[in-house]
Design an enzyme around this catalytic site. Structure first.
Site, short mmCIF file in Angstrom:
data_model
loop_
_atom_site.label_atom_id
_atom_site.label_comp_id
_atom_site.label_asym_id
_atom_site.label_seq_id
_atom_site.Cartn_x
_atom_site.Cartn_y
_atom_site.Cartn_z
N HIS A 104 -71.22 1.72 92.31
CA HIS A 104 -70.98 2.44 93.47
C HIS A 104 -70.83 1.86 94.40
CE1 HIS A 104 -75.27 2.94 93.09
NE2 HIS A 104 -75.21 2.96 94.58
N ASP A 134 -72.65 2.44 85.88
CA ASP A 134 -72.67 1.97 87.19
C ASP A 134 -72.96 0.41 87.24
OD1 ASP A 134 -72.77 2.49 89.95
OD2 ASP A 134 -74.87 3.12 90.00
N SER A 207 -79.42 -0.49 96.19
CA SER A 207 -78.75 -0.28 95.03
C SER A 207 -77.96 -1.69 94.57
CB SER A 207 -77.62 0.48 95.49
OG SER A 207 -77.81 2.01 95.55
#
Length: 462
Positions: A104, A134, A207
């Site tokens: 992402h 992911d 992230s």
């Protein structure tokens, strides 16, 4: 005398706290050793302006109508505008420039820039990206980079200290620490990742960054947080490095990821369902649907089977099964222990390849059906027109539900009852016969089709 005792207590408490503090981990050297291998990632997306974008100021504010003609003269409608898509983190896994991050972080990016710890910025090539896990693999044109040591997420223990380094809100090389709160967490929409849960402070920009153990080994990729405020609330989730490296190896080799597929629709085993099936406790994955042309169908699985073990590993929650199946290579055989009709049975199944999400959706959601009749119900047989409309070949259609056992079980108007107490229901007559033999005050399983999806419930006749 009491004052003297109080003083002794305070001194003892102070000394004890000093001793306890000495046992706390010191992350100083770890941070010095590991920080050079953590990178900042910015993804850039080139967006062709539309008329609405042309009427916005530099901070996104709307330009008043009276000034729009003036500003139009300075804008080329065909000139792409470059927008930062997101900021995230990543880490170096090889000296020749391979980097791991989240899917992402770089999703839909036209350009990915990697900023190293020494402030160099290098454009990265996306080797491959996998939405289901992911995980994304990048490559920069550089050599002699400080690669990190890959650890084992399987060896992590709940309560173990862990360390995160990343770029929350763009602040490079930010260090946070905490403990492992739980393992193998399943999150909605992430069936193929058994997440590591921690209380390490993770925020936007973290992230894709690494999660380390106290030996300085990578054990996870920081991916998500649970929040009601938009910021950190003490619940963070990381992708286990064992899973991430399996994905990375496939992305490096062929640019995409293949996963194992069993071909069953599953649901949780509740206490009432466990009792209705004769299980000692609510555990396992209840097979609500066996998909057509699937490995499960070829192996002989049936709706109503409860999967208790997969390749020798116990399935406590139904959400644990997809991740276990997904890690088996297509074509390999697996041993599956099931509970059927009061007996344990071991099935051997050749695992298939997980189809695309579009194909899965069409298999799992046949044309809209509906459902049920019996205890406190009005039902009718399926005629050809209703069967065609619902995409159901067998069962009874529930026209009305009044108060009673069926309503208590959760059966609704429009459901189609396909089995009750282990017996297939193909007509109202069959349903009535099965109902007449139901035990009193004991839950039995009933399977219905609702909006094309099979669901098991526990119904209890008083």
């Amino acid at each position: 005398m009491s004052l003297f005792r109080s003083s002794i207590f305070i001194v003892t408490l102070f000394v004890s706290s000093i001793g306890w503090a000495k046992d706390l981990p010191n992350f100083t050297q770890l941070v010095k050793d590991l920080s050079p291998s953590v990178v900042n990632i910015s993804s850039i997306q080139n967006v062709k302006p539309n008329s609405e974008m042309q009427m916005q100021g530099p901070n996104g504010e709307q330009i008043p109508e009276m000034f729009r003609d003036f500003f139009r003269g300075f804008q080329n409608p065909d000139q792409p505008r470059t927008h930062p898509q997101s900021l995230g983190s990543g880490f170096i896994i090889s000296a020749d420039g391979y980097i791991l991050t989240n899917h992402h972080v770089i999703d839909q990016a036209d350009q990915v820039l990697v900023r190293l710890n020494d402030r160099r910025e290098i454009e990265a090539k996306i080797i491959g990206s996998d939405k289901r896990s992911d995980v994304a693999l990048l490559k920069v044109d550089a050599s002699d980079l400080p690669a990190l040591k890959i650890g084992s997420s399987a060896d992590l223990e709940v309560g173990e200290w862990v360390l995160a380094i990343g770029s929350p809100f763009g602040f490079d090389s930010t260090v946070t620490a905490g403990i492992v709160s739980a393992k193998e967490r399943s999150l909605p929409g992430d069936s193929y990742v058994p997440f590591i849960q921690t209380d390490v402070a993770i925020n936007p920009g973290n992230s894709g960054g690494p999660l380390f153990n106290m030996d300085g080994e990578i054990v996870g990729i920081n991916s998500q947080i649970y929040t009601r405020s938009g910021g950190f609330m003490g619940v963070s989730f990381s992708i286990p490095i064992d899973v991430a490296m399996e994905v990375a190896d496939q992305l490096k080799e062929k640019g995409s990821v293949t996963r194992g597929w069993l071909g069953v629709g599953i649901q949780e085993v509740t206490r009432d369902l466990a009792e209705s099936f004769g299980l000692d406790k609510p555990a396992g994955a209840l097979v609500a649907q066996v998909m057509p042309d699937s490995p499960a169908l070829a192996a002989g699985f049936e709706a109503g089977d409860v999967i208790l073990k997969f390749n020798g590993r116990e399935i406590g929650l139904s959400s644990e099964l997809p991740a276990q199946v997904g890690r088996v290579a297509p074509g390999e055989k697996a041993k599956v222990e099931i509970f059927r009709a009061g007996k344990h049975k071991v099935m051997t199944v050749e695992i298939g390849e997980l189809p695309s999400q579009e194909v899965l959706a069409s298999s799992a959601n046949p044309p809209e059906p509906k459902a049920t009749k019996s205890l406190g119900l009005n039902v009718r047989d399926l005629d050809s027109q209703l069967s065609e409309r619902l995409g159901v070949s067998s069962g009874v259609f529930v026209e009305q539900v009044s108060s009673g056992p069926a309503a208590n079980a959760g059966i609704r108007q429009g459901d189609v009852i396909t089995s009750l107490a282990g017996s297939e229901i193909d007509s109202v007559e069959t349903l009535s016969s099965v109902v007449a033999d139901l035990p009193s005050n004991k839950p039995v399983p009933v399977r219905v089709l609702r909006a094309g999806n099979p669901v098991f419930m526990a119904i209890r006749v008083e």
